[in-house]
Design a protein around this motif. Structure first.
Motif, PDB file in Angstrom:
ATOM      1  N   ASP A  29      35.259  58.531  44.242  1.00 15.89           N
ATOM      2  CA  ASP A  29      36.342  59.382  43.746  1.00 15.89           C
ATOM      3  C   ASP A  29      36.512  60.524  44.752  1.00 15.89           C
ATOM      4  O   ASP A  29      35.646  61.380  44.887  1.00 15.89           O
ATOM      5  CB  ASP A  29      35.978  59.921  42.366  1.00 15.89           C
ATOM      6  CG  ASP A  29      37.062  60.794  41.758  1.00 15.89           C
ATOM      7  OD1 ASP A  29      38.096  61.031  42.410  1.00 15.89           O
ATOM      8  OD2 ASP A  29      36.860  61.240  40.616  1.00 15.89           O
ATOM      9  N   ALA A  30      37.636  60.538  45.461  1.00 15.02           N
ATOM     10  CA  ALA A  30      37.838  61.505  46.543  1.00 15.02           C
ATOM     11  C   ALA A  30      38.049  62.929  46.031  1.00 15.02           C
ATOM     12  O   ALA A  30      37.603  63.880  46.667  1.00 15.02           O
ATOM     13  CB  ALA A  30      39.028  61.086  47.397  1.00 15.02           C
ATOM     14  N   GLU A  31      38.724  63.087  44.909  1.00 12.89           N
ATOM     15  CA  GLU A  31      39.002  64.429  44.397  1.00 12.89           C
ATOM     16  C   GLU A  31      37.730  65.119  43.914  1.00 12.89           C
ATOM     17  O   GLU A  31      37.513  66.294  44.175  1.00 12.89           O
ATOM     18  CB  GLU A  31      40.040  64.366  43.285  1.00 12.89           C
ATOM     19  CG  GLU A  31      41.427  64.014  43.794  1.00 12.89           C
ATOM     20  CD  GLU A  31      42.452  63.970  42.686  1.00 12.89           C
ATOM     21  OE1 GLU A  31      42.148  64.410  41.552  1.00 12.89           O
ATOM     22  OE2 GLU A  31      43.559  63.492  42.947  1.00 12.89           O
ATOM     23  N   ASN A  32      36.889  64.394  43.197  1.00  8.22           N
ATOM     24  CA  ASN A  32      35.655  64.967  42.657  1.00  8.22           C
ATOM     25  C   ASN A  32      34.457  64.789  43.586  1.00  8.22           C
ATOM     26  O   ASN A  32      33.384  65.318  43.321  1.00  8.22           O
ATOM     27  CB  ASN A  32      35.334  64.345  41.294  1.00  8.22           C
ATOM     28  CG  ASN A  32      36.417  64.654  40.293  1.00  8.22           C
ATOM     29  OD1 ASN A  32      37.010  65.719  40.310  1.00  8.22           O
ATOM     30  ND2 ASN A  32      36.690  63.703  39.423  1.00  8.22           N
ATOM     31  N   LYS A  33      34.639  63.995  44.651  1.00  7.62           N
ATOM     32  CA  LYS A  33      33.587  63.706  45.634  1.00  7.62           C
ATOM     33  C   LYS A  33      32.339  63.121  44.975  1.00  7.62           C
ATOM     34  O   LYS A  33      31.220  63.535  45.235  1.00  7.62           O
ATOM     35  CB  LYS A  33      33.260  64.947  46.448  1.00  7.62           C
ATOM     36  CG  LYS A  33      34.432  65.415  47.266  1.00  7.62           C
ATOM     37  CD  LYS A  33      34.101  66.586  48.121  1.00  7.62           C
ATOM     38  CE  LYS A  33      35.330  66.876  48.954  1.00  7.62           C
ATOM     39  NZ  LYS A  33      35.549  68.181  49.329  1.00  7.62           N
ATOM     40  N   LEU A  34      32.573  62.141  44.106  1.00  6.18           N
ATOM     41  CA  LEU A  34      31.488  61.450  43.409  1.00  6.18           C
ATOM     42  C   LEU A  34      31.626  59.945  43.631  1.00  6.18           C
ATOM     43  O   LEU A  34      32.728  59.431  43.769  1.00  6.18           O
ATOM     44  CB  LEU A  34      31.547  61.731  41.910  1.00  6.18           C
ATOM     45  CG  LEU A  34      31.365  63.168  41.476  1.00  6.18           C
ATOM     46  CD1 LEU A  34      31.636  63.306  39.984  1.00  6.18           C
ATOM     47  CD2 LEU A  34      29.950  63.636  41.788  1.00  6.18           C
ATOM     48  N   SER A  35      30.497  59.269  43.675  1.00  2.00           N
ATOM     49  CA  SER A  35      30.545  57.815  43.774  1.00  2.00           C
ATOM     50  C   SER A  35      29.851  57.190  42.576  1.00  2.00           C
ATOM     51  O   SER A  35      28.916  57.765  42.015  1.00  2.00           O
ATOM     52  CB  SER A  35      29.928  57.323  45.080  1.00  2.00           C
ATOM     53  OG  SER A  35      28.579  57.676  45.120  1.00  2.00           O
ATOM     54  N   GLU A  36      30.323  56.018  42.192  1.00  2.00           N
ATOM     55  CA  GLU A  36      29.803  55.306  41.026  1.00  2.00           C
ATOM     56  C   GLU A  36      29.422  53.897  41.448  1.00  2.00           C
ATOM     57  O   GLU A  36      30.239  53.196  42.061  1.00  2.00           O
ATOM     58  CB  GLU A  36      30.894  55.275  39.957  1.00  2.00           C
ATOM     59  CG  GLU A  36      30.597  54.468  38.752  1.00  2.00           C
ATOM     60  CD  GLU A  36      31.791  54.442  37.797  1.00  2.00           C
ATOM     61  OE1 GLU A  36      31.829  53.509  36.981  1.00  2.00           O
ATOM     62  OE2 GLU A  36      32.658  55.320  37.867  1.00  2.00           O
ATOM     63  N   VAL A  37      28.226  53.480  41.162  1.00  2.00           N
ATOM     64  CA  VAL A  37      27.750  52.150  41.518  1.00  2.00           C
ATOM     65  C   VAL A  37      28.343  51.129  40.550  1.00  2.00           C
ATOM     66  O   VAL A  37      28.361  51.347  39.335  1.00  2.00           O
ATOM     67  CB  VAL A  37      26.207  52.083  41.485  1.00  2.00           C
ATOM     68  CG1 VAL A  37      25.711  50.672  41.769  1.00  2.00           C
ATOM     69  CG2 VAL A  37      25.611  53.079  42.460  1.00  2.00           C
ATOM     70  N   VAL A  38      28.831  50.025  41.090  1.00  2.00           N
ATOM     71  CA  VAL A  38      29.376  48.944  40.264  1.00  2.00           C
ATOM     72  C   VAL A  38      28.241  47.976  39.951  1.00  2.00           C
ATOM     73  O   VAL A  38      27.588  47.458  40.847  1.00  2.00           O
ATOM     74  CB  VAL A  38      30.514  48.207  41.005  1.00  2.00           C
ATOM     75  CG1 VAL A  38      30.998  47.018  40.185  1.00  2.00           C
ATOM     76  CG2 VAL A  38      31.651  49.151  41.307  1.00  2.00           C
ATOM     77  N   GLU A  39      27.985  47.764  38.681  1.00  2.00           N
ATOM     78  CA  GLU A  39      26.934  46.855  38.210  1.00  2.00           C
ATOM     79  C   GLU A  39      27.572  45.762  37.372  1.00  2.00           C
ATOM     80  O   GLU A  39      28.600  45.969  36.744  1.00  2.00           O
ATOM     81  CB  GLU A  39      25.915  47.609  37.348  1.00  2.00           C
ATOM     82  CG  GLU A  39      25.142  48.681  38.065  1.00  2.00           C
ATOM     83  CD  GLU A  39      24.148  48.134  39.072  1.00  2.00           C
ATOM     84  OE1 GLU A  39      23.728  46.965  38.943  1.00  2.00           O
ATOM     85  OE2 GLU A  39      23.787  48.887  39.984  1.00  2.00           O
ATOM     86  N   ILE A  40      26.936  44.608  37.369  1.00  4.18           N
ATOM     87  CA  ILE A  40      27.379  43.520  36.507  1.00  4.18           C
ATOM     88  C   ILE A  40      26.243  43.123  35.589  1.00  4.18           C
ATOM     89  O   ILE A  40      25.071  43.280  35.930  1.00  4.18           O
ATOM     90  CB  ILE A  40      27.872  42.286  37.308  1.00  4.18           C
ATOM     91  CG1 ILE A  40      26.781  41.778  38.238  1.00  4.18           C
ATOM     92  CG2 ILE A  40      29.128  42.600  38.077  1.00  4.18           C
ATOM     93  CD1 ILE A  40      27.098  40.450  38.883  1.00  4.18           C
ATOM     94  N   ALA A  41      26.588  42.640  34.429  1.00  6.88           N
ATOM     95  CA  ALA A  41      25.569  42.195  33.474  1.00  6.88           C
ATOM     96  C   ALA A  41      25.136  40.792  33.839  1.00  6.88           C
ATOM     97  O   ALA A  41      25.951  39.904  34.038  1.00  6.88           O
ATOM     98  CB  ALA A  41      26.137  42.214  32.054  1.00  6.88           C
ATOM     99  N   LEU A  42      23.839  40.589  33.959  1.00  7.95           N
ATOM    100  CA  LEU A  42      23.304  39.270  34.288  1.00  7.95           C
ATOM    101  C   LEU A  42      23.194  38.439  33.013  1.00  7.95           C
ATOM    102  O   LEU A  42      22.765  38.928  31.984  1.00  7.95           O
ATOM    103  CB  LEU A  42      21.945  39.389  34.965  1.00  7.95           C
ATOM    104  CG  LEU A  42      21.949  40.146  36.294  1.00  7.95           C
ATOM    105  CD1 LEU A  42      20.531  40.298  36.807  1.00  7.95           C
ATOM    106  CD2 LEU A  42      22.802  39.407  37.314  1.00  7.95           C
ATOM    107  N   ALA A  43      23.583  37.188  33.111  1.00  4.81           N
ATOM    108  CA  ALA A  43      23.569  36.303  31.933  1.00  4.81           C
ATOM    109  C   ALA A  43      22.188  35.792  31.628  1.00  4.81           C
ATOM    110  O   ALA A  43      21.300  35.744  32.357  1.00  4.81           O
ATOM    111  CB  ALA A  43      24.505  35.132  32.149  1.00  4.81           C
TER     112      ALA A  43
END
Length: 80
Positions: free
Chosen positions: A66-80
Motif C-alpha cells: 500500500d503506497a499511501e500508508n507504506k505498509l505491505s501485506e503478505v498474501v497467504e492461501i489456505a492449504l487443503a
C-alpha cells in the motif's frame, strides 16, 4: 559486403509487464520475491491477482504494498 542488421524498437504496447522505475506514491503494488511486478489502483484487484498467483505457485513470496500508508501485506492461501 554484408549489410548490418538494424534492430527495430518494439512498439509501445497497451499493457506493460515491467513495473516503472519511479517510486509508487498511490495505489497498490504486487511484490513477488522482493520485486515489484504490477501496480493496481484498487486493493481488491491487487489482492485477487496476488491470490491467483499464490495458488498457481505456492512457494513464491507474494505481498501487496500500500503506497499511501507504506505498509505491505503478505498474501497467504489456505492449504487443503
Amino acid at each position: 559486403m554484408r549489410e548490418k542488421r538494424r534492430l527495430v524498437a518494439p512498439a509501445a504496447s497497451a499493457r506493460t509487464t515491467k513495473a516503472s522505475i519511479e517510486p509508487l506514491r498511490t495505489g497498490y503494488a504486487l511484490i513477488v520475491d522482493g520485486h515489484v511486478k504490477a501496480t493496481f489502483a484498487a486493493k481488491a484487484s491487487a489482492l485477487e491477482a496476488g491470490t491467483q498467483l499464490k495458488h498457481r505457485h505456492p512457494r513464491l513470496q507474494v505481498k501487496i504494498y500500500d503506497a499511501e500508508n507504506k505498509l505491505s501485506e503478505v498474501v497467504e492461501i489456505a492449504l487443503a
